[in-house]
Scaffold this motif. Structure first.
Motif, PDB file in Angstrom:
ATOM      1  N   SER B  40       0.814  -1.231   0.000  1.00 18.11           N
ATOM      2  CA  SER B  40       0.000   0.000   0.000  1.00 18.11           C
ATOM      3  C   SER B  40       0.846   1.279   0.000  1.00 18.11           C
ATOM      4  CB  SER B  40      -0.938  -0.007   1.197  1.00 18.11           C
ATOM      5  OG  SER B  40      -0.177  -0.121   2.377  1.00 18.11           O
ATOM      6  N   HIS B  41       2.066   1.201   0.561  1.00 18.62           N
ATOM      7  CA  HIS B  41       2.908   2.411   0.612  1.00 18.62           C
ATOM      8  C   HIS B  41       3.733   2.602  -0.665  1.00 18.62           C
ATOM      9  CE1 HIS B  41       5.561  -0.850   1.963  1.00 18.62           C
ATOM     10  NE2 HIS B  41       6.528  -0.121   1.441  1.00 18.62           N
ATOM     11  N   GLU B  42       3.649   1.620  -1.567  1.00 18.78           N
ATOM     12  CA  GLU B  42       4.428   1.707  -2.811  1.00 18.78           C
ATOM     13  C   GLU B  42       3.595   2.329  -3.938  1.00 18.78           C
ATOM     14  OE1 GLU B  42       7.443  -2.060  -2.302  1.00 18.78           O
ATOM     15  OE2 GLU B  42       5.421  -2.459  -3.047  1.00 18.78           O
ATOM     16  N   SER B  43       4.300   2.839  -4.950  1.00 17.61           N
ATOM     17  CA  SER B  43       3.582   3.473  -6.059  1.00 17.61           C
ATOM     18  C   SER B  43       4.165   3.058  -7.406  1.00 17.61           C
ATOM     19  CB  SER B  43       3.633   4.994  -5.913  1.00 17.61           C
ATOM     20  OG  SER B  43       4.964   5.419  -5.917  1.00 17.61           O
ATOM     21  N   GLU B  67      -4.529   7.782 -14.449  1.00 18.29           N
ATOM     22  CA  GLU B  67      -5.731   8.223 -13.717  1.00 18.29           C
ATOM     23  C   GLU B  67      -6.696   7.061 -13.514  1.00 18.29           C
ATOM     24  OE1 GLU B  67      -9.535   9.884 -13.031  1.00 18.29           O
ATOM     25  OE2 GLU B  67      -9.087   9.373 -15.108  1.00 18.29           O
ATOM     26  N   THR B  70      -5.829   4.588 -10.719  1.00 20.15           N
ATOM     27  CA  THR B  70      -6.038   5.032  -9.327  1.00 20.15           C
ATOM     28  C   THR B  70      -7.485   4.813  -8.878  1.00 20.15           C
ATOM     29  OG1 THR B  70      -6.530   7.278 -10.084  1.00 20.15           O
ATOM     30  CG2 THR B  70      -4.263   6.851  -9.451  1.00 20.15           C
ATOM     31  N   ARG B  71      -8.338   4.344  -9.822  1.00 21.43           N
ATOM     32  CA  ARG B  71      -9.767   4.186  -9.519  1.00 21.43           C
ATOM     33  C   ARG B  71     -10.163   2.726  -9.285  1.00 21.43           C
ATOM     34  NH1 ARG B  71     -13.031   6.481 -14.267  1.00 21.43           N
ATOM     35  NH2 ARG B  71     -11.690   8.130 -15.017  1.00 21.43           N
ATOM     36  N   ILE B  76      -4.252   1.754  -7.450  1.00 22.77           N
ATOM     37  CA  ILE B  76      -2.811   1.862  -7.215  1.00 22.77           C
ATOM     38  C   ILE B  76      -2.422   3.332  -7.145  1.00 22.77           C
ATOM     39  CG2 ILE B  76      -0.566   1.481  -8.361  1.00 22.77           C
ATOM     40  CD1 ILE B  76      -1.879  -1.172  -9.376  1.00 22.77           C
ATOM     41  N   SER B  77      -1.460   3.647  -6.293  1.00 15.70           N
ATOM     42  CA  SER B  77      -0.971   5.023  -6.194  1.00 15.70           C
ATOM     43  C   SER B  77      -0.048   5.294  -7.392  1.00 15.70           C
ATOM     44  CB  SER B  77      -0.214   5.186  -4.870  1.00 15.70           C
ATOM     45  OG  SER B  77       0.532   6.359  -4.895  1.00 15.70           O
ATOM     46  N   ILE B  78      -0.362   6.343  -8.139  1.00 17.25           N
ATOM     47  CA  ILE B  78       0.402   6.663  -9.343  1.00 17.25           C
ATOM     48  C   ILE B  78       1.123   8.000  -9.164  1.00 17.25           C
ATOM     49  CG2 ILE B  78       0.221   7.192 -11.842  1.00 17.25           C
ATOM     50  CD1 ILE B  78      -0.436   4.282 -11.372  1.00 17.25           C
ATOM     51  N   VAL B  79       2.406   8.021  -9.503  1.00 19.33           N
ATOM     52  CA  VAL B  79       3.166   9.276  -9.468  1.00 19.33           C
ATOM     53  C   VAL B  79       2.953   9.970 -10.818  1.00 19.33           C
ATOM     54  CG1 VAL B  79       5.462  10.311  -9.212  1.00 19.33           C
ATOM     55  CG2 VAL B  79       4.911   8.207  -7.980  1.00 19.33           C
ATOM     56  N   LYS B 216      -3.377  -2.749 -13.920  1.00 18.66           N
ATOM     57  CA  LYS B 216      -3.709  -2.764 -12.491  1.00 18.66           C
ATOM     58  C   LYS B 216      -3.684  -4.203 -11.961  1.00 18.66           C
ATOM     59  CE  LYS B 216      -7.796  -1.234 -11.228  1.00 18.66           C
ATOM     60  NZ  LYS B 216      -8.910  -0.292 -11.034  1.00 18.66           N
TER      61      LYS B 216
END
Lengths: 208, 222
Positions: B40-43, B67, B70-71, B76-79, B216
């Protein structure tokens, strides 16, 4: 009746002025002043005290693109954006950077080196001419590095390239600006990463 | 009665056109070379390849895929691409960006690069490469304007073909863990009977949506 004629005459005059303005706009040169921001490079600083001399040929640099009929189409002013770019990357590359108005002034400051970049060539490729779906810009630079007494350390050529795809609802001027910013970033990356690999610069650094 | 049948026929033809227009064929091809999974802390950072001379991966497509990732379930967290490229400057520019995982390995020896990568918490780098091409343009539309009014008449059609490859690099193991290819095609129509009615196939949007879903799942290891 007289009032009506006057109003009619006024409308015709307005229409004529509008048409003349439209005609002049269609035929005139489009001025593009390159504008953008540049990130600071993540590189190790060299322990050098460098003076930078921006020649008026660089600060006032403008390129004119001609149409196929030989009329001036675009006037691209990129001098100031180059100054902004060097003002961002040079302090990240060297310990101390000072901008000077002349080579003589730099000599008096007792710096390690004087850096003087100039643009040698600028090329623009428009999709209307190349039939490609991209706007392209090539810039050729002459980078000069001198000792404090004005003797040459290195004099090398660097090229940069930038392109941007054709997009609907984007003006040609905006696309030229976007391609130029990519080219300037390319210059920043290749200059900052290749500086110490220029043979003459490397040899000079080894003597310090 | 005849008039009614004529209207019905026109309606059916229009419906058929709309259904044809909305019909886009998308093929997804996945090639897995290694195990994946994300905490969860990774992106993940999605970057567009811009080395080709005649095209470049549009940043709008890159941000569309990011985008959508991330939904929904397994988000997923995206930079954001520009934020990452600016922060890594000058190491991820078109001329300096790593082309192979070996180049990334070399790049990670630079303290400033590995520190920034850790700050962003990047576990995977996804390289998107491709473009959408318009082919088979046919038909013509002419528009006229006169004292009685204006109108367009005619019919135009074209085909859009979106081809994108996504290469997934594991920043932890510095290896290529897989490639996902997407190929979407669709026919668009533009009939004009007084008013032009655009029936556009959303080819790139479909390619973006399908690729994002697949990516994803791939990154989550499912």
């Amino acid at each position: 009746m007289r009032r009506m004629r006057g109003s009619m005459r006024g409308r015709v005059r307005t229409a004529l002025i509008f048409m003349a303005a439209l005609y002049l706009t269609a035929c005139g040169v489009s001025n593009v002043v390159i504008e953008g921001s540049f990130p600071t490079p993540n590189i190790s600083k060299l322990p050098l005290n460098v003076a930078v001399y921006y020649d008026p040929a660089l600060t006032e640099f403008a390129y004119i693109e001609y149409s196929e009929t030989g009329t001036e189409e675009y006037n691209i002013a990129s001098g100031q954006s180059h100054i902004e770019l060097f003002s961002t990357i040079l302090p990240a590359m060297f310990d101390r950077v000072v901008v000077v108005d002349s080579i003589g002034e730099a000599e008096a400051l007792g710096v390690d080196a004087i850096f003087a970049p100039i643009i040698e060539e600028f090329q623009l490729a428009l999709p209307a001419k190349t039939k490609l779906d991209v706007y392209e810009i090539w810039i050729k630079y002459n980078m000069r590095l001198m000792k404090a007494d004005g003797d040459y350390i290195a004099d090398w050529v660097l090229t940069s390239y930038g392109k941007t795809p054709v997009e609907s609802l984007r003006s040609v001027e905006a696309a030229i600006n976007a391609a130029a910013i990519v080219a300037l970033r390319d210059l920043a990356s290749s200059f900052s990463l290749s500086f110490t690999q220029v043979p003459e610069v490397r040899d000079w650094l080894n003597t310090l | 009665m005849k008039h009614f049948l004529g209207r019905n026929r026109l309606g059916i033809a229009l419906l058929l056109l709309v259904s044809l227009a909305s019909c886009t064929t998308t093929t997804i091809d996945e090639f897995r070379q290694g195990e994946t999974g994300i905490e969860s802390h990774e992106s993940v950072v999605i970057l567009g390849r811009r080395q080709a001379s005649d095209y470049e991966t549009r940043s709008e497509f890159v941000s569309c895929v990011g985008e959508r990732m991330t939904r929904g379930e397994g988000a997923i967290s995206i930079v954001p691409e520009q934020e990452f490229v600016d922060a890594m400057f000058p190491w991820f520019e078109p001329r300096t960006a790593p082309l192979r995982t070996r180049d990334l390995e070399r790049l990670m020896t630079e303290a400033s690069v590995s520190d920034r990568m850790t700050e962003f918490g990047v576990r995977y780098i996804v390289w998107l490469d491709g473009f959408t091409e318009t082919t088979d343009r046919s038909g013509s539309i002419s528009c006229t304007i006169g004292p009685g009014g204006a109108g367009c008449f005619g019919f135009g059609s074209w085909e859009d073909d979106a081809n994108f490859d996504a290469r997934v690099w594991d920043v932890g193991s510095l290896t290529n863990v897989g490639t996902i290819s997407t190929d979407a095609t669709g026919q668009s129509y533009l009939p004009a009977f007084v008013i032009p009615i655009p029936l556009i196939a959303r080819v790139e949007a479909n390619a973006c949506s399908r690729l994002a879903t697949q990516l994803k799942e791939f990154v989550n290891g499912s």
